[in-house]
Design a protein around this motif. Structure first.
Motif, PDB file in Angstrom:
ATOM      1  N   PHE A  15       0.833  -1.196   0.000  1.00  0.00           N
ATOM      2  CA  PHE A  15       0.000   0.000   0.000  1.00  0.00           C
ATOM      3  C   PHE A  15       0.872   1.251   0.000  1.00  0.00           C
ATOM      4  N   GLY A  16       0.821   2.006  -1.106  1.00  0.00           N
ATOM      5  CA  GLY A  16       1.498   3.290  -1.178  1.00  0.00           C
ATOM      6  C   GLY A  16       0.564   4.422  -0.795  1.00  0.00           C
ATOM      7  N   TYR A  17       0.919   5.657  -1.194  1.00  0.00           N
ATOM      8  CA  TYR A  17       0.128   6.831  -0.814  1.00  0.00           C
ATOM      9  C   TYR A  17      -1.281   6.772  -1.392  1.00  0.00           C
ATOM     10  N   TYR A  18      -1.404   6.502  -2.687  1.00  0.00           N
ATOM     11  CA  TYR A  18      -2.722   6.537  -3.322  1.00  0.00           C
ATOM     12  C   TYR A  18      -3.606   5.396  -2.835  1.00  0.00           C
ATOM     13  N   ARG A  19      -3.062   4.190  -2.783  1.00  0.00           N
ATOM     14  CA  ARG A  19      -3.853   3.064  -2.279  1.00  0.00           C
ATOM     15  C   ARG A  19      -4.157   3.230  -0.798  1.00  0.00           C
ATOM     16  N   GLY A  20      -3.195   3.766  -0.051  1.00  0.00           N
ATOM     17  CA  GLY A  20      -3.419   3.989   1.373  1.00  0.00           C
ATOM     18  C   GLY A  20      -4.502   5.029   1.620  1.00  0.00           C
ATOM     19  N   THR A  21      -4.472   6.128   0.846  1.00  0.00           N
ATOM     20  CA  THR A  21      -5.507   7.157   0.970  1.00  0.00           C
ATOM     21  C   THR A  21      -6.869   6.590   0.604  1.00  0.00           C
ATOM     22  N   SER A  22      -6.914   5.824  -0.479  1.00  0.00           N
ATOM     23  CA  SER A  22      -8.160   5.180  -0.887  1.00  0.00           C
ATOM     24  C   SER A  22      -8.663   4.238   0.199  1.00  0.00           C
ATOM     25  N   PHE A  23      -7.740   3.522   0.827  1.00  0.00           N
ATOM     26  CA  PHE A  23      -8.102   2.588   1.900  1.00  0.00           C
ATOM     27  C   PHE A  23      -8.750   3.326   3.064  1.00  0.00           C
ATOM     28  N   VAL A  24      -8.177   4.460   3.456  1.00  0.00           N
ATOM     29  CA  VAL A  24      -8.715   5.231   4.581  1.00  0.00           C
ATOM     30  C   VAL A  24     -10.068   5.841   4.219  1.00  0.00           C
ATOM     31  N   ILE A  25     -10.192   6.365   2.997  1.00  0.00           N
ATOM     32  CA  ILE A  25     -11.460   6.968   2.580  1.00  0.00           C
ATOM     33  C   ILE A  25     -12.572   5.933   2.585  1.00  0.00           C
ATOM     34  N   ILE A  26     -12.273   4.730   2.103  1.00  0.00           N
ATOM     35  CA  ILE A  26     -13.274   3.664   2.110  1.00  0.00           C
ATOM     36  C   ILE A  26     -13.696   3.349   3.539  1.00  0.00           C
ATOM     37  N   ASN A  27     -12.734   3.316   4.462  1.00  0.00           N
ATOM     38  CA  ASN A  27     -13.051   3.021   5.860  1.00  0.00           C
ATOM     39  C   ASN A  27     -13.939   4.087   6.480  1.00  0.00           C
ATOM     40  N   ILE A  28     -13.669   5.346   6.164  1.00  0.00           N
ATOM     41  CA  ILE A  28     -14.464   6.419   6.759  1.00  0.00           C
ATOM     42  C   ILE A  28     -15.850   6.476   6.119  1.00  0.00           C
ATOM     43  N   ILE A  29     -15.880   6.529   4.801  1.00  0.00           N
ATOM     44  CA  ILE A  29     -17.165   6.648   4.098  1.00  0.00           C
ATOM     45  C   ILE A  29     -17.763   5.257   3.967  1.00  0.00           C
ATOM     46  N   GLY A  30     -18.584   4.922   4.903  1.00  0.00           N
ATOM     47  CA  GLY A  30     -19.207   3.613   4.878  1.00  0.00           C
ATOM     48  C   GLY A  30     -20.623   3.706   5.383  1.00  0.00           C
ATOM     49  N   ALA A  31     -20.912   2.900   6.378  1.00  0.00           N
ATOM     50  CA  ALA A  31     -22.268   2.852   6.917  1.00  0.00           C
ATOM     51  C   ALA A  31     -22.667   4.180   7.555  1.00  0.00           C
ATOM     52  N   GLY A  32     -21.695   4.888   8.161  1.00  0.00           N
ATOM     53  CA  GLY A  32     -22.023   6.032   8.992  1.00  0.00           C
ATOM     54  C   GLY A  32     -22.785   7.142   8.304  1.00  0.00           C
ATOM     55  N   ILE A  33     -22.324   7.589   7.149  1.00  0.00           N
ATOM     56  CA  ILE A  33     -22.935   8.749   6.517  1.00  0.00           C
ATOM     57  C   ILE A  33     -24.354   8.457   6.043  1.00  0.00           C
ATOM     58  N   PHE A  34     -24.720   7.182   5.902  1.00  0.00           N
ATOM     59  CA  PHE A  34     -26.054   6.839   5.446  1.00  0.00           C
ATOM     60  C   PHE A  34     -27.018   6.521   6.592  1.00  0.00           C
ATOM     61  N   VAL A  35     -26.483   6.376   7.802  1.00  0.00           N
ATOM     62  CA  VAL A  35     -27.358   6.087   8.940  1.00  0.00           C
ATOM     63  C   VAL A  35     -27.231   7.126  10.051  1.00  0.00           C
ATOM     64  N   ALA A  36     -26.046   7.738  10.201  1.00  0.00           N
ATOM     65  CA  ALA A  36     -25.816   8.660  11.316  1.00  0.00           C
ATOM     66  C   ALA A  36     -26.616   9.956  11.226  1.00  0.00           C
ATOM     67  N   PRO A  37     -26.938  10.526  10.034  1.00  0.00           N
ATOM     68  CA  PRO A  37     -27.747  11.755  10.036  1.00  0.00           C
ATOM     69  C   PRO A  37     -29.054  11.607  10.807  1.00  0.00           C
ATOM     70  N   LYS A  38     -29.632  10.426  10.744  1.00  0.00           N
ATOM     71  CA  LYS A  38     -30.865  10.159  11.489  1.00  0.00           C
ATOM     72  C   LYS A  38     -30.599  10.205  12.990  1.00  0.00           C
ATOM     73  N   GLY A  39     -29.538   9.541  13.455  1.00  0.00           N
ATOM     74  CA  GLY A  39     -29.219   9.509  14.873  1.00  0.00           C
ATOM     75  C   GLY A  39     -28.800  10.859  15.412  1.00  0.00           C
ATOM     76  N   VAL A  40     -28.005  11.603  14.632  1.00  0.00           N
ATOM     77  CA  VAL A  40     -27.543  12.920  15.087  1.00  0.00           C
ATOM     78  C   VAL A  40     -28.718  13.865  15.274  1.00  0.00           C
ATOM     79  N   LEU A  41     -29.624  13.909  14.289  1.00  0.00           N
ATOM     80  CA  LEU A  41     -30.797  14.781  14.404  1.00  0.00           C
ATOM     81  C   LEU A  41     -31.701  14.371  15.564  1.00  0.00           C
ATOM     82  N   LYS A  42     -31.858  13.073  15.734  1.00  0.00           N
ATOM     83  CA  LYS A  42     -32.727  12.581  16.799  1.00  0.00           C
ATOM     84  C   LYS A  42     -32.221  13.024  18.166  1.00  0.00           C
ATOM     85  N   TYR A  43     -30.940  12.820  18.422  1.00  0.00           N
ATOM     86  CA  TYR A  43     -30.393  13.154  19.740  1.00  0.00           C
ATOM     87  C   TYR A  43     -30.086  14.645  19.898  1.00  0.00           C
ATOM     88  N   CYS A  44     -30.102  15.395  18.782  1.00  0.00           N
ATOM     89  CA  CYS A  44     -29.983  16.851  18.863  1.00  0.00           C
ATOM     90  C   CYS A  44     -31.346  17.509  18.959  1.00  0.00           C
TER      91      CYS A  44
END
Length: 481
Positions: free
Chosen positions: A13-42
């Motif tokens: 894993f170099g820079y580009y593959r490593g960056t892609s690896f991290v982006i995939i890890n971050i952008i996953g289930a959270g952005i599609f389910v967390a907006p509901k939870g954040v609004l609910k508890y806010c």
């Protein structure tokens, strides 16, 4: 096995593959389910919910920079586990491993359930999909991912590149559409932002729950520590990956949430089981089938990458003596097959027995303990070994900030809204002592287990890894520090 082929984890894993690896890890289930939870508890306070998203990005960056110091100074697979073992000893490291063995399956179970949600929901346009159908599809996806992961790095790398492009395209479409609707200035689109903070404010415990939900969407930014032994030139690569991936994802997340709030009311977001599908039905009805399947495809690769990285913790734990040596074996594709098998099997149980929201709250409350301990470990090493050269050091306030925020995430729910579920978390963490004391401390051994280990090694065709010159140099570097 082919004796001429070396069985080992390679630095691919170099820079580009490593960056892609991290982006995939971050952008996953959270952005599609967390907006509901954040609004609910806010308490459906639009302005506060956006502040939570921005604040979670800061929290993610501080903890990620702390992990960067671990990964750069200890460039081996599962370096966060190795770091805790080196700083706090075998017992604390085993408790970290004990929670990781259950946390990893819980996280991938949550991702598999969300993947199934988006994959099956288009077939039920007027109602929620049956839970049994969701769980069956989630189980099928989980085992397919296990098979692909066990076939080595090549199956993961080409999927991660395609997935990165797909995810950025989906979030880019949602973000740009929201910007266009805001620029047009229609009253129904801008009304929610004119008095964004006029809504009700939640109490402290609810606010912390909102942070849990938001932080779930940023989780995975420190995944490079799990594959540090497979990163090329980690001293240079890790800092570059962090300052590329985290700011880019933060901007996308804020734009996506603004777009969702532009099109949907807070009540509509909270009542939706798949908010991206609801958004698509409102903005692009003709793409009602395309977007959900595109999201499912991107989540599939996210699940694949998470199984790939989580298996590295149990892999190194087998080497360190906290798990049977069988877990430190590789198959002919240089994949830790036994670790993958354990992860997928336990993830399947989590799919059957739990639901997604419970997994988010449970496992990220538990993770806060280890974020605190990691930050303390950095400070401890900084003052106890001031003369030991380190290729990378974070600024001293960063681990202090990370520790303070994580401590708040632990204490405020306990003080403001005491619940037996948090007590169960603590009891679960310390239940690892029941395993550690007889098996690790007193080194209790079973004759039948050794026979079973030999049988499983032959059955699954796995062996201990070869050690290359590159790996030897990294091990020696770690030991000298």
């Amino acid at each position: 096995m082919d004796k001429e082929k070396k069985i080992q984890l390679r630095r691919v894993f170099g820079y580009y593959r490593g960056t892609s690896f991290v982006i995939i890890n971050i952008i996953g289930a959270g952005i599609f389910v967390a907006p509901k939870g954040v609004l609910k508890y806010c308490s459906m306070n639009v302005g506060l919910s956006l502040c939570v998203w921005a604040g979670c990005a800061v929290l993610s960056m501080t903890t990620t920079l702390c992990y960067a110091e671990m990964g750069v100074n200890f460039p081996c697979s599962g370096s966060n586990y190795y770091f805790i073992k080196r700083c706090f000893g075998s017992l604390i490291a085993f408790l970290y491993l004990w929670t990781s063995v259950f946390r990893g399956p819980g996280i991938i179970a949550g991702q598999a359930l969300l993947l199934a949600e988006y994959g099956i929901q288009p077939f039920y346009p007027s109602c929620s999909a049956p839970k049994l159908s969701k769980k069956c599809l989630a189980l099928a996806m989980l085992w397919i991912v296990g098979i692909l992961t066990s076939r080595g790095v090549k199956q993961v790398t080409w999927l991660q590149i395609a997935s990165t492009v797909l995810k950025m395209s989906i979030l880019g479409l949602i973000s740009l559409s929201g910007v266009v609707l805001l620029v047009k200035g229609r009253e129904e689109n801008v009304d929610r932002f004119q008095n964004a903070f006029d809504g009700e404010f939640p109490d402290a415990s609810q606010f912390i729950e909102a942070v849990f939900q938001g932080y779930f969407a940023y989780s995975g930014a420190g995944c490079f520590t799990l594959i540090a032994g497979e990163l090329k030139t980690p001293r240079k690569t890790i800092p570059r990956i962090i300052f590329t991936a985290v700011p880019l994802v933060t901007i996308l997340y804020l734009l996506v949430n603004i777009s969702l709030l532009t099109v949907l009311t807070p009540k509509e977001i909270i009542s939706s089981d798949a908010v991206a599908i609801t958004w698509t039905d409102r903005v692009f009805p003709s793409l009602a089938w395309v977007i959900p399947f595109a999201i499912s495809a991107s989540l599939f690769s996210n699940l694949l990458v998470n199984v790939f990285e989580s298996a590295r913790v149990t892999y190194i734990a087998g080497q360190q003596g906290h798990l049977p040596l069988l877990f430190h074996t590789l198959n002919s594709y240089s994949s830790p097959f036994i670790s993958v098998l354990l992860l997928v099997s336990m993830g399947s149980l989590a799919v059957v027995l739990t639901n997604l929201i419970d997994l988010i709250n449970y496992f990220y409350f538990m993770s806060s303990f280890w974020y605190i301990l990691s930050a303390i470990g950095i400070l401890k090493r900084r003052f106890q070994e001031p003369d030991v050269p380190s290729p990378y050091k974070v600024s001293l306030p960063i681990p202090l900030i990370a520790m303070a925020i994580s401590l708040c995430l632990v204490l405020i729910p306990l003080v403001k809204s005491p619940s037996w579920s948090y007590v169960y978390v603590l009891l679960f963490v310390f239940s690892g002592l029941l395993v550690y004391i007889p098996l690790i401390h007193f080194k209790l051994r079973f004759v039948w287990f050794e026979k079973m280990t030999c049988y499983l090694q032959l059955l699954f065709n796995v062996c201990l890894p070869d050690v290359s010159n590159e790996q030897m140099s990294e091990v020696q570097t770690v030991k000298k520090k």
